[in-house]
Design a protein around this motif. Structure first.
Motif, PDB file in Angstrom:
ATOM      1  N   ASN A   1       0.477  -7.731  -7.590  1.00 15.81           N
ATOM      2  CA  ASN A   1       1.094  -6.811  -6.631  1.00 15.81           C
ATOM      3  C   ASN A   1       2.549  -6.557  -7.036  1.00 15.81           C
ATOM      4  O   ASN A   1       3.377  -7.462  -7.004  1.00 15.81           O
ATOM      5  CB  ASN A   1       1.016  -7.410  -5.222  1.00 15.81           C
ATOM      6  CG  ASN A   1       1.636  -6.518  -4.173  1.00 15.81           C
ATOM      7  OD1 ASN A   1       2.007  -5.372  -4.452  1.00 15.81           O
ATOM      8  ND2 ASN A   1       1.767  -7.027  -2.962  1.00 15.81           N
ATOM      9  N   ARG A   2       2.834  -5.285  -7.392  1.00 17.99           N
ATOM     10  CA  ARG A   2       4.202  -4.893  -7.760  1.00 17.99           C
ATOM     11  C   ARG A   2       4.975  -4.340  -6.566  1.00 17.99           C
ATOM     12  O   ARG A   2       6.191  -4.136  -6.653  1.00 17.99           O
ATOM     13  CB  ARG A   2       4.162  -3.781  -8.815  1.00 17.99           C
ATOM     14  CG  ARG A   2       3.320  -4.053 -10.032  1.00 17.99           C
ATOM     15  CD  ARG A   2       2.933  -2.738 -10.699  1.00 17.99           C
ATOM     16  NE  ARG A   2       2.168  -1.904  -9.777  1.00 17.99           N
ATOM     17  CZ  ARG A   2       2.040  -0.580  -9.864  1.00 17.99           C
ATOM     18  NH1 ARG A   2       2.628   0.070 -10.859  1.00 17.99           N
ATOM     19  NH2 ARG A   2       1.326   0.096  -8.986  1.00 17.99           N
TER      20      ARG A   2
ATOM     21  N   ARG B   1       6.593  -4.842  -3.876  1.00 15.45           N
ATOM     22  CA  ARG B   1       7.411  -5.707  -3.032  1.00 15.45           C
ATOM     23  C   ARG B   1       8.820  -5.133  -2.955  1.00 15.45           C
ATOM     24  O   ARG B   1       9.264  -4.402  -3.834  1.00 15.45           O
ATOM     25  CB  ARG B   1       7.452  -7.124  -3.604  1.00 15.45           C
ATOM     26  CG  ARG B   1       6.074  -7.766  -3.757  1.00 15.45           C
ATOM     27  CD  ARG B   1       6.213  -9.227  -4.121  1.00 15.45           C
ATOM     28  NE  ARG B   1       6.944  -9.411  -5.374  1.00 15.45           N
ATOM     29  CZ  ARG B   1       7.664 -10.493  -5.671  1.00 15.45           C
ATOM     30  NH1 ARG B   1       7.782 -11.472  -4.806  1.00 15.45           N
ATOM     31  NH2 ARG B   1       8.287 -10.590  -6.837  1.00 15.45           N
ATOM     32  N   ARG B   2       9.517  -5.491  -1.911  1.00 14.31           N
ATOM     33  CA  ARG B   2      10.869  -4.980  -1.702  1.00 14.31           C
ATOM     34  C   ARG B   2      11.765  -5.245  -2.909  1.00 14.31           C
ATOM     35  O   ARG B   2      12.570  -4.403  -3.300  1.00 14.31           O
ATOM     36  CB  ARG B   2      11.470  -5.629  -0.443  1.00 14.31           C
ATOM     37  CG  ARG B   2      12.852  -5.113  -0.074  1.00 14.31           C
ATOM     38  CD  ARG B   2      13.375  -5.807   1.171  1.00 14.31           C
ATOM     39  NE  ARG B   2      12.503  -5.560   2.304  1.00 14.31           N
ATOM     40  CZ  ARG B   2      12.578  -4.494   3.099  1.00 14.31           C
ATOM     41  NH1 ARG B   2      13.476  -3.553   2.843  1.00 14.31           N
ATOM     42  NH2 ARG B   2      11.768  -4.361   4.124  1.00 14.31           N
ATOM     43  N   GLU B   3      11.613  -6.421  -3.522  1.00 13.55           N
ATOM     44  CA  GLU B   3      12.474  -6.788  -4.647  1.00 13.55           C
ATOM     45  C   GLU B   3      12.294  -5.864  -5.850  1.00 13.55           C
ATOM     46  O   GLU B   3      13.177  -5.793  -6.713  1.00 13.55           O
ATOM     47  CB  GLU B   3      12.172  -8.228  -5.084  1.00 13.55           C
ATOM     48  CG  GLU B   3      12.380  -9.273  -4.000  1.00 13.55           C
ATOM     49  CD  GLU B   3      11.091  -9.574  -3.246  1.00 13.55           C
ATOM     50  OE1 GLU B   3      10.776 -10.766  -3.105  1.00 13.55           O
ATOM     51  OE2 GLU B   3      10.417  -8.604  -2.806  1.00 13.55           O
ATOM     52  N   ASN B   4      11.159  -5.180  -5.936  1.00 13.09           N
ATOM     53  CA  ASN B   4      10.862  -4.358  -7.108  1.00 13.09           C
ATOM     54  C   ASN B   4      11.110  -2.872  -6.900  1.00 13.09           C
ATOM     55  O   ASN B   4      10.822  -2.068  -7.792  1.00 13.09           O
ATOM     56  CB  ASN B   4       9.384  -4.549  -7.498  1.00 13.09           C
ATOM     57  CG  ASN B   4       9.084  -5.958  -7.971  1.00 13.09           C
ATOM     58  OD1 ASN B   4       9.938  -6.643  -8.524  1.00 13.09           O
ATOM     59  ND2 ASN B   4       7.855  -6.404  -7.738  1.00 13.09           N
ATOM     60  N   ARG B   5      11.627  -2.487  -5.769  1.00 14.45           N
ATOM     61  CA  ARG B   5      11.709  -1.067  -5.432  1.00 14.45           C
ATOM     62  C   ARG B   5      12.554  -0.258  -6.408  1.00 14.45           C
ATOM     63  O   ARG B   5      12.270   0.905  -6.671  1.00 14.45           O
ATOM     64  CB  ARG B   5      12.234  -0.891  -4.010  1.00 14.45           C
ATOM     65  CG  ARG B   5      11.198  -1.226  -2.951  1.00 14.45           C
ATOM     66  CD  ARG B   5      11.705  -0.966  -1.556  1.00 14.45           C
ATOM     67  NE  ARG B   5      10.678  -1.287  -0.559  1.00 14.45           N
ATOM     68  CZ  ARG B   5      10.885  -1.248   0.742  1.00 14.45           C
ATOM     69  NH1 ARG B   5      12.076  -0.913   1.223  1.00 14.45           N
ATOM     70  NH2 ARG B   5       9.900  -1.549   1.567  1.00 14.45           N
TER      71      ARG B   5
ATOM     72  N   PRO C   1       1.823 -11.819  -6.240  1.00 13.08           N
ATOM     73  CA  PRO C   1       3.005 -10.982  -6.477  1.00 13.08           C
ATOM     74  C   PRO C   1       3.594 -11.241  -7.860  1.00 13.08           C
ATOM     75  O   PRO C   1       3.512 -12.343  -8.404  1.00 13.08           O
ATOM     76  CB  PRO C   1       3.972 -11.447  -5.386  1.00 13.08           C
ATOM     77  CG  PRO C   1       3.584 -12.862  -5.105  1.00 13.08           C
ATOM     78  CD  PRO C   1       2.088 -12.913  -5.288  1.00 13.08           C
TER      79      PRO C   1
ATOM     80  N   ARG D   1      -3.354  -5.103  -2.021  1.00 15.67           N
ATOM     81  CA  ARG D   1      -2.180  -4.334  -1.593  1.00 15.67           C
ATOM     82  C   ARG D   1      -1.714  -3.339  -2.647  1.00 15.67           C
ATOM     83  O   ARG D   1      -1.032  -2.381  -2.330  1.00 15.67           O
ATOM     84  CB  ARG D   1      -1.016  -5.281  -1.251  1.00 15.67           C
ATOM     85  CG  ARG D   1      -1.348  -6.407  -0.312  1.00 15.67           C
ATOM     86  CD  ARG D   1      -1.921  -5.932   1.015  1.00 15.67           C
ATOM     87  NE  ARG D   1      -0.998  -5.083   1.761  1.00 15.67           N
ATOM     88  CZ  ARG D   1      -1.296  -4.535   2.946  1.00 15.67           C
ATOM     89  NH1 ARG D   1      -2.498  -4.741   3.483  1.00 15.67           N
ATOM     90  NH2 ARG D   1      -0.408  -3.783   3.566  1.00 15.67           N
ATOM     91  N   ASP D   2      -2.046  -3.581  -3.920  1.00 16.47           N
ATOM     92  CA  ASP D   2      -1.572  -2.719  -5.010  1.00 16.47           C
ATOM     93  C   ASP D   2      -2.759  -2.371  -5.904  1.00 16.47           C
ATOM     94  O   ASP D   2      -3.061  -3.068  -6.873  1.00 16.47           O
ATOM     95  CB  ASP D   2      -0.479  -3.424  -5.807  1.00 16.47           C
ATOM     96  CG  ASP D   2       0.135  -2.542  -6.889  1.00 16.47           C
ATOM     97  OD1 ASP D   2      -0.301  -1.386  -7.037  1.00 16.47           O
ATOM     98  OD2 ASP D   2       1.044  -3.019  -7.592  1.00 16.47           O
TER      99      ASP D   2
END
Length: 237
Positions: free
Chosen positions: A110-111, A113-117, A189, A144-145
């Motif tokens: 899962n990419r 995530r908030r940290e990867n935006r 993640p 999710r992805d």
């Protein structure tokens, strides 16, 4: 396994990030396969010079590249990712540890995530969320992805699924095929990094093709998806 279309400038960074020494210390023998998808630059030569096994696929297409690569793969476990510096190949020891410890057969990542935006264009993020939501609704697998290109799975899973896509829809189809067939699966993640080099994604046509493929796959007769060496059904965590 790494599909590559005109990625010669990125390959030194990508291939040097594969921690073959650490994997060997953990008992994993590693073959790095680069699928040259009809590149017009020195992708094949650079990959070979860096020690990778090069598989040629003259028919362009993300899915075509993987079909050719999987035919050539000999290992018991296959890990995938793109040649654009976005996926964390340096995390393979941890990912393989999770595959083993969680006793799963197909693991995706899962990419979103908030940290990867910051690593993904906002329009691509929105499209990924939308396609993933529709995929979850149609296949009820909780992923999710649906578009992530990094997977780690047992080689025999490929023999037990039917994946027809030749383009970008391959990514969502292999996930939905594996979960639909009943293999034990998990989504974890990962860090997603800034893309280097030319963007190959054609957002609108690729997005529409993925949309069509989701419905085609959902209502396809599933006779071609039969687990190989399968023991028990996935129990959602």
């Amino acid at each position: 396994m790494i599909p590559a279309l005109n990625e010669a400038p990125n390959l030194p960074t990508v291939l040097n990030s594969v921690p073959t020494g650490a994997l060997h210390a953990l008992g994993w023998e590693t073959e790095v396969i680069v699928v040259d998808n009809a590149s017009t630059d020195d992708t094949a030569a650079v990959a070979a010079a860096l020690g990778a096994t090069v598989v040629s696929q003259p028919e362009r297409g993300y899915g075509n590249a993987y079909h050719a690569g999987f035919r050539a793969a000999k290992g018991d476990v296959i890990a995938t990712g793109d040649a654009d510096c976005t996926y964390p190949f340096d995390s393979l020891p941890e990912l393989l540890g999770t595959l083993t410890e969680a006793d799963v057969e197909f693991m995706t990542t899962n990419r979103l995530r908030r940290e990867n935006r910051s690593a993904m264009k906002r329009s691509h993020t929105v499209a990924n969320y939308a396609l993933s939501a529709l995929s979850r609704a149609l296949f009820r697998n909780g992923l999710r992805d649906s578009q992530s290109g990094m997977w780690v799975f047992r080689r025999y899973v490929w023999d037990g699924v039917e994946v027809k896509s030749t383009g970008m829809a391959f990514s969502q189809e292999i996930k939905n095929a594996a979960t639909r067939a009943g293999y034990r699966y998990l989504e974890v993640p990962i860090e997603y990094r800034n893309r280097q080099g030319e963007v190959k994604l054609n957002a609108l046509p690729d997005g529409m093709a993925n949309l069509r493929q989701l419905f085609e796959h959902r209502f396809r007769r599933s006779g071609g998806e039969r687990p190989a060496r399968y023991e028990r059904r996935h129990t959602p965590a």
